[in-house]
Design a protein around this motif. Structure first.
Motif, PDB file in Angstrom:
ATOM      1  N   UNK A 279       0.830  -1.209   0.000  1.00 59.73           N
ATOM      2  CA  UNK A 279       0.000   0.000   0.000  1.00 59.73           C
ATOM      3  C   UNK A 279       0.864   1.259   0.000  1.00 59.73           C
ATOM      4  N   UNK A 280       1.909   1.267   0.820  1.00 56.66           N
ATOM      5  CA  UNK A 280       2.754   2.456   0.918  1.00 56.66           C
ATOM      6  C   UNK A 280       3.547   2.705  -0.365  1.00 56.66           C
ATOM      7  N   UNK A 281       3.890   1.660  -1.090  1.00 51.55           N
ATOM      8  CA  UNK A 281       4.724   1.835  -2.285  1.00 51.55           C
ATOM      9  C   UNK A 281       3.914   2.006  -3.569  1.00 51.55           C
ATOM     10  N   UNK A 282       2.628   1.698  -3.542  1.00 51.76           N
ATOM     11  CA  UNK A 282       1.847   1.637  -4.785  1.00 51.76           C
ATOM     12  C   UNK A 282       1.738   2.983  -5.489  1.00 51.76           C
ATOM     13  N   UNK A 283       1.495   4.063  -4.754  1.00 51.48           N
ATOM     14  CA  UNK A 283       1.351   5.376  -5.383  1.00 51.48           C
ATOM     15  C   UNK A 283       2.667   5.798  -6.026  1.00 51.48           C
ATOM     16  N   UNK A 284       3.779   5.557  -5.330  1.00 55.15           N
ATOM     17  CA  UNK A 284       5.089   5.898  -5.896  1.00 55.15           C
ATOM     18  C   UNK A 284       5.386   5.068  -7.139  1.00 55.15           C
ATOM     19  N   UNK A 285       4.984   3.796  -7.136  1.00 55.99           N
ATOM     20  CA  UNK A 285       5.190   2.955  -8.318  1.00 55.99           C
ATOM     21  C   UNK A 285       4.411   3.519  -9.505  1.00 55.99           C
ATOM     22  N   UNK A 286       3.167   3.939  -9.267  1.00 50.04           N
ATOM     23  CA  UNK A 286       2.373   4.517 -10.347  1.00 50.04           C
ATOM     24  C   UNK A 286       2.994   5.780 -10.900  1.00 50.04           C
ATOM     25  N   UNK A 287       3.501   6.634 -10.021  1.00 52.40           N
ATOM     26  CA  UNK A 287       4.154   7.861 -10.482  1.00 52.40           C
ATOM     27  C   UNK A 287       5.404   7.545 -11.286  1.00 52.40           C
ATOM     28  N   UNK A 288       6.164   6.553 -10.837  1.00 51.26           N
ATOM     29  CA  UNK A 288       7.379   6.167 -11.563  1.00 51.26           C
ATOM     30  C   UNK A 288       7.043   5.654 -12.961  1.00 51.26           C
ATOM     31  N   UNK A 289       6.054   4.777 -13.057  1.00 49.99           N
ATOM     32  CA  UNK A 289       5.667   4.239 -14.370  1.00 49.99           C
ATOM     33  C   UNK A 289       5.154   5.341 -15.288  1.00 49.99           C
TER      34      UNK A 289
END
Length: 446
Positions: A279-289
Motif C-alpha cells: 500500500x505504501x509503495x503503490x502510489x510511488x510505483x504509479x508515479x514512476x511508471x
C-alpha cells in the motif's frame, strides 16, 4: 529499412520519457547530483523513525517527527523563496546543501556515540527541514534558467520521476540494511550512506554557473525580507491560473490522500504483513511508471484542462481503491492514482515555472514548497480524524469522491484554469493566453 522500422522509434520517442534536457550539461549535473542525494536521503527517512521508536517505544514520538519536519517548512518556506529571488540561486542551493549535510553528519555522530536522545533527533530533523525550506525554492526555480521553455515540462518530469524512483528503491535498500545488521550497526551505516551520497548534490551545486537575480523593476537592490514575501503573495493573488493550480493541488491532497489509513486497512482487510508495504509503495510505483511513459506531457498545450482531469482521475482512482476488497486490485488502482498524481504535479510545476517571470519564481516556489509539504500532512490529519469517527472505509472512499467533485466544481466556477493553454513560440519563449493588460515590466496589470 521498412516503414514499420522507421515508425517504431518515432512512436517510442513519442511515449517514452523525454531525455532532451539531459543534453544541457548544467541541468544534467544538477539532475544527477539531486537524484543521488535523494536516494541517500531515503536511508535517513527510514532510519530516523526506526531509531525514534527504538528509543521511546512510543508512536507519539514517531509522529512528532512529522511536526518537526513540517513546522520549519511553514516558517522558512516563504522566506526561502524570497532568498532565491534576491541572492544568487547557486549560492542558495550550495548553502542549503551544506546545511543538510551538517544535519546528516549530526545524525551519524549521535548514532555512533549512542547518545539516545529523542529530543536531539527532533532537532536534527528540524535542521534538515530548514535546509529543504531554504534550498527547495532555489532548486525549483533553477530549472527555468537551465533549460529553454519548451523543455521545462520534460525537465520537470525527469525530476519527479527520479524522485519517485528513489522513493521506491531507497526504502527497499534501507530495509535490507536494517535486516542485515543489528540496529546499533544498521543506523550508522544508513546515516553514513546518506552523508556520502549527499556529496553528489554539493558537487552539482559547486559546478553550477552563477545565477544572480534579475534586476528589480524599481531599480533598487533585492531584499529577502517581509516586503519581498508580500510582493510575491500579491503577485500570486493577481495570477488566477497559478492560484487555482495551488488550490486544486490542495484539494487533491487534503481530501484524497489515504496514507494515514494504510496500516488499519492492511490489518483489517489483508491480515497485515506485507500488505502495508504494498500500500505504501503503490502510489510511488504509479508515479514512476507514468514518468517513464511521459513523453507526451511536454507536447500538451491545454495544461489547465489536463491538470483538472488528472486531479479528478486521482480522486476517482483513490475512491475505487477504497471500495476494493482484493489487495492486488487496491494496489492496481493506487498505481493509477499515482500516475495521475505524477501528471498533475508535472503540469502544475511546468505552469508555475513558465508562467511566472524569473524574478518571481523563487517566491512562488516557496509557496509551492509549503503547499506540497502541507497538503499531504493535512491529508493525513483529515484521514485520521475521519477514520476514527466514521471508519476507514468512509474516510477513504468519501475523501476520494470529495476531491473529484470539488475539482470539477472549482473548474466550473473558475474556468480560467481549465482554459489555460501553454504556447511555446518559435524561439522557445512561453506565450501565455492571459489577455490582461500588461505593465511596462511585463506583469499583468491589476
Amino acid at each position: 529499412m521498412t516503414a514499420t522500422e522507421t515508425t517504431r522509434p518515432r512512436e517510442q520517442r513519442r511515449w517514452a520519457i523525454d531525455l532532451r534536457p539531459l543534453r544541457v550539461p548544467a541541468y544534467r549535473r544538477l539532475w544527477l547530483g539531486n537524484g543521488i542525494a535523494m536516494f541517500g536521503f531515503q536511508f535517513t527517512a527510514v532510519a530516523v523513525p526506526v531509531e525514534m521508536y527504538a528509543l521511546t517505544q512510543d508512536s507519539l514520538w514517531v509522529g512528532l517527527l512529522g511536526v518537526a519536519a513540517f513546522v520549519p517548512l511553514l516558517v522558512f518556506g516563504l522566506w526561502g523563496g524570497a532568498v532565491a529571488d534576491a541572492v544568487d540561486r547557486r549560492r542558495v542551493l550550495l548553502g542549503s546543501s551544506v546545511l543538510l549535510w551538517v544535519s546528516v553528519l549530526g545524525l551519524l555522530a549521535q548514532a555512533l556515540l549512542g547518545v539516545g536522545s529523542p529530543v536531539l533527533l527532533l532537532a536534527l530533523v528540524a535542521l534538515s527541514s530548514v535546509s529543504f525550506a531554504i534550498g527547495g525554492p532555489a532548486r525549483g526555480a533553477l530549472v527555468g534558467r537551465l533549460v529553454p521553455a519548451e523543455l521545462v515540462p520534460a525537465a520537470t518530469t525527469l525530476n519527479f520521476t527520479t524522485a519517485m524512483a528513489t522513493a521506491v528503491l531507497g526504502p527497499l535498500a534501507a530495509g535490507l540494511i536494517l535486516a542485515a545488521f543489528e540496529l546499533g550497526v544498521a543506523l550508522p551505516v544508513a546515516y553514513g550512506l546518506d552523508a556520502t551520497l549527499l556529496v553528489a548534490l554539493v558537487w552539482a551545486a559547486v559546478r553550477l554557473p552563477a545565477m544572480p537575480p534579475e534586476p528589480d523593476p524599481d531599480g533598487g537592490p533585492r531584499q529577502a525580507g517581509l516586503r519581498s514575501i508580500v510582493d510575491g503573495v500579491r503577485y500570486l493573488a493577481g495570477a488566477p491560473v497559478l492560484l487555482l493550480s495551488f488550490a486544486i493541488d490542495l484539494i487533491a491532497m487534503v481530501f484524497a490522500y489515504p496514507r494515514a489509513l494504510f496500516p488499519e486497512v492492511a490489518a483489517e482487510r489483508f491480515g497485515g504483513g506485507a500488505a502495508v508495504g504494498w500500500l505504501y509503495s503503490s502510489i510511488a510505483i504509479g508515479s514512476l511508471l507514468a514518468g517513464l511513459l511521459s513523453g507526451w506531457i511536454g507536447r500538451v498545450r491545454r495544461q489547465g484542462l489536463v491538470l483538472v482531469l488528472a486531479v479528478v482521475g486521482w480522486g476517482i482512482a483513490v475512491a475505487l481503491a477504497g471500495l476494493a476488497r482484493h489487495l492486488w486490485l487496491v494496489v492496481a488502482l493506487l498505481v493509477l492514482a499515482g500516475a495521475a498524481d505524477l501528471i498533475s504535479s508535472v503540469v502544475r510545476q511546468s505552469m508555475l515555472i513558465v508562467y511566472a517571470p524569473d524574478r518571481m519564481r523563487g517566491r512562488l516556489q516557496g509557496v509551492n514548497t509549503v503547499v506540497v509539504a502541507g497538503g499531504p500532512r493535512l491529508g493525513d490529519l483529515r484521514a485520521g480524524v475521519m477514520g476514527a469517527g466514521l471508519g476507514s472505509g468512509v474516510a477513504w472512499v468519501g475523501g476520494g469522491l470529495a476531491a473529484a467533485a470539488l475539482a470539477v466544481l472549482l473548474a466550473v466556477a473558475f474556468p480560467t484554469l481549465a482554459r489555460y493553454r501553454a504556447q511555446i513560440g518559435p524561439s522557445g519563449e512561453n506565450v501565455s493566453v492571459d489577455r490582461r493588460p500588461r505593465r511596462a515590466d511585463g506583469d499583468p496589470a491589476g
